[in-house]
Enzyme design. Sequence first.
Site, PDB file in Angstrom:
ATOM      1  N   THR A   1      40.098  -1.085  85.370  1.00 45.45           N
ATOM      2  CA  THR A   1      39.324  -0.225  86.268  1.00 45.45           C
ATOM      3  C   THR A   1      38.242   0.561  85.525  1.00 45.45           C
ATOM      4  OG1 THR A   1      39.501   1.758  87.667  1.00 45.45           O
ATOM      5  CG2 THR A   1      41.129   1.555  85.942  1.00 45.45           C
TER       6      THR A   1
ATOM      7  N   ILE B   1      57.870  -7.680  89.800  1.00 45.96           N
ATOM      8  CA  ILE B   1      57.450  -8.134  88.464  1.00 45.96           C
ATOM      9  C   ILE B   1      58.320  -7.531  87.359  1.00 45.96           C
ATOM     10  CG2 ILE B   1      55.047  -8.728  88.969  1.00 45.96           C
ATOM     11  CD1 ILE B   1      54.264  -5.928  87.843  1.00 45.96           C
TER      12      ILE B   1
ATOM     13  N   TYR C   1      46.321   7.234  86.722  1.00 48.49           N
ATOM     14  CA  TYR C   1      46.021   5.856  87.107  1.00 48.49           C
ATOM     15  C   TYR C   1      45.190   5.164  86.014  1.00 48.49           C
ATOM     16  CZ  TYR C   1      43.516   2.027  89.283  1.00 48.49           C
ATOM     17  OH  TYR C   1      42.949   0.798  89.513  1.00 48.49           O
TER      18      TYR C   1
HETATM   19  N1  UFG Z   1      34.525   9.799  99.476  1.00 46.20           N
HETATM   20  C1  UFG Z   1      34.185  10.744 100.445  1.00 46.20           C
HETATM   21  N2  UFG Z   1      35.070  10.921 101.461  1.00 46.20           N
HETATM   22  C2  UFG Z   1      36.239  10.233 101.581  1.00 46.20           C
HETATM   23  C3  UFG Z   1      36.550   9.271 100.589  1.00 46.20           C
HETATM   24  C4  UFG Z   1      35.668   9.085  99.550  1.00 46.20           C
HETATM   25  O1  UFG Z   1      33.143  11.390 100.383  1.00 46.20           O
HETATM   26  O2  UFG Z   1      36.979  10.473 102.546  1.00 46.20           O
HETATM   27  C5  UFG Z   1      33.577   9.588  98.368  1.00 46.20           C
HETATM   28  C6  UFG Z   1      34.175   9.902  97.012  1.00 46.20           C
HETATM   29  O3  UFG Z   1      33.977  11.253  96.692  1.00 46.20           O
HETATM   30  C7  UFG Z   1      33.403   8.937  96.106  1.00 46.20           C
HETATM   31  C8  UFG Z   1      33.090   7.745  97.016  1.00 46.20           C
HETATM   32  O4  UFG Z   1      33.263   8.233  98.334  1.00 46.20           O
HETATM   33  O5  UFG Z   1      32.202   9.517  95.732  1.00 46.20           O
HETATM   34  C9  UFG Z   1      34.030   6.571  96.782  1.00 46.20           C
HETATM   35  O6  UFG Z   1      35.370   7.049  96.838  1.00 46.20           O
HETATM   36  P1  UFG Z   1      36.627   6.057  96.854  1.00 46.20           P
HETATM   37  O7  UFG Z   1      37.846   6.912  96.985  1.00 46.20           O
HETATM   38  O8  UFG Z   1      36.407   4.989  97.874  1.00 46.20           O
HETATM   39  O9  UFG Z   1      36.565   5.355  95.436  1.00 46.20           O
HETATM   40  P2  UFG Z   1      36.545   6.009  93.986  1.00 46.20           P
HETATM   41  O10 UFG Z   1      35.142   5.851  93.457  1.00 46.20           O
HETATM   42  O11 UFG Z   1      37.104   7.365  93.955  1.00 46.20           O
HETATM   43  O12 UFG Z   1      37.596   5.110  93.234  1.00 46.20           O
HETATM   44  C10 UFG Z   1      37.406   3.754  92.972  1.00 46.20           C
HETATM   45  C11 UFG Z   1      38.754   3.049  93.040  1.00 46.20           C
HETATM   46  C12 UFG Z   1      39.699   3.584  91.998  1.00 46.20           C
HETATM   47  C13 UFG Z   1      39.059   3.498  90.640  1.00 46.20           C
HETATM   48  C14 UFG Z   1      37.687   4.128  90.657  1.00 46.20           C
HETATM   49  C15 UFG Z   1      37.022   3.849  89.349  1.00 46.20           C
HETATM   50  O13 UFG Z   1      39.312   3.222  94.306  1.00 46.20           O
HETATM   51  O14 UFG Z   1      40.862   2.807  92.001  1.00 46.20           O
HETATM   52  O15 UFG Z   1      36.883   3.602  91.696  1.00 46.20           O
HETATM   53  O16 UFG Z   1      35.886   4.552  89.244  1.00 46.20           O
HETATM   54  F1  UFG Z   1      39.809   4.160  89.753  1.00 46.20           F
END
Ligand code: UFG
Length: 328
Positions: A119, A54, A143
């Site tokens: 996001t 892009i 991000y």
């Molecule tokens: N988690 C765990 N273990 C892991 C991975 C995640 O306990 O191995 C928990 C995290 O602490 C969180 C939940 O699972 O509480 C969800 O985690 P994710 O990494 O799947 O997603 P996030 O909520 O951190 O992030 C998502 C998107 C991001 C965005 C964010 C916005 O992936 O791109 O939501 O709130 F920025």
Amino acid sequence: MTTRKILVTGGAGYIGSHTVRLLLDQGYEVTVVDNLSKGYRENVPVGHLVEMDIADTRRLAAVLKESGAEAVVHFAAFIAVGESMREPARYFSNNVCGSLSVLAAMADAGVRHIVFSSTAAVYGNPHATPILETFPIQPVNVYGESKVMVETLLRWFDEIHQITNVRLRYFNACGADPQGRLGEQHEPETHLVPLVLRAVESGQPVTIFGDDYDTPDGTCIRDYIHVNDLARAHIQALEYLLGGGTSDAFNVGTGTGHTVLEIIRAVEEVTGRKVPYTTGPRREGDPAALVAASDKLRTKLGWKPQYTDLREIVRHAWNFARKSKTGT
Ligand code: UFG
């Protein structure tokens, strides 16, 4: 009625590819632009992919003109929060400069509408939950900041070039195409649902990042939304803009939160297997609860989630994980 022509950046990625399928199913003519740095060629039906970056504004303007696109759905971006804090230049360059290039190409080609992947990370650590679109914008990672910067660019391209936009602020996308054609395959994977499914398959425990939060079971609460419900929000946003709607931002979540342990229990129910897990320390930057107030999207765009049962969402993700593993 003439066929609507849409250009989708990042259409070979997870959310992009699901949106492209829905657009095609609904009769839109779709051109996908993707450099395949994160996406997968096989996610895009044959004949729809233009493999390019892009950042190449001139070529993108030419592709926009050639395709006759009336609107752009712009997904292409890096998405890993942790990585963004280690490599800010790469994130700002790809996410902000990449989006600037898309907007410049649109201005050149006379394309007047854009739906942008924003996001929930734009809200940082919100002072309350559920989160309204009017909450302060105060990202706590690169991000999220990169998405805020693009939201700012969008405002000026609307003001100066009359390019109207919808910024969709996603909560936690998960699940997969109900027909099993597509699913989530990030490398490396950082998202909870695919990691829990991998733990079931491999027997290697997934780590819960903290169980001492102020939530009913001590683990973090997130708003998990089926990727197809998220994809439908893009189509409704497109129709809104093509129908003359003015620029606006919307949360895209279900309005219901689930804890990490609830996700683990749902995976156990769906797979019929125990999830091996351990509990580790909190992950830096994780707020206790992030749940969307989604009333605006429901009221203004008429959106409603179709998949409200966590087990159904997990079932679709599980079907895809098993299918891609066996190669069938
Ligand atoms: N988690 C765990 N273990 C892991 C991975 C995640 O306990 O191995 C928990 C995290 O602490 C969180 C939940 O699972 O509480 C969800 O985690 P994710 O990494 O799947 O997603 P996030 O909520 O951190 O992030 C998502 C998107 C991001 C965005 C964010 C916005 O992936 O791109 O939501 O709130 F920025």
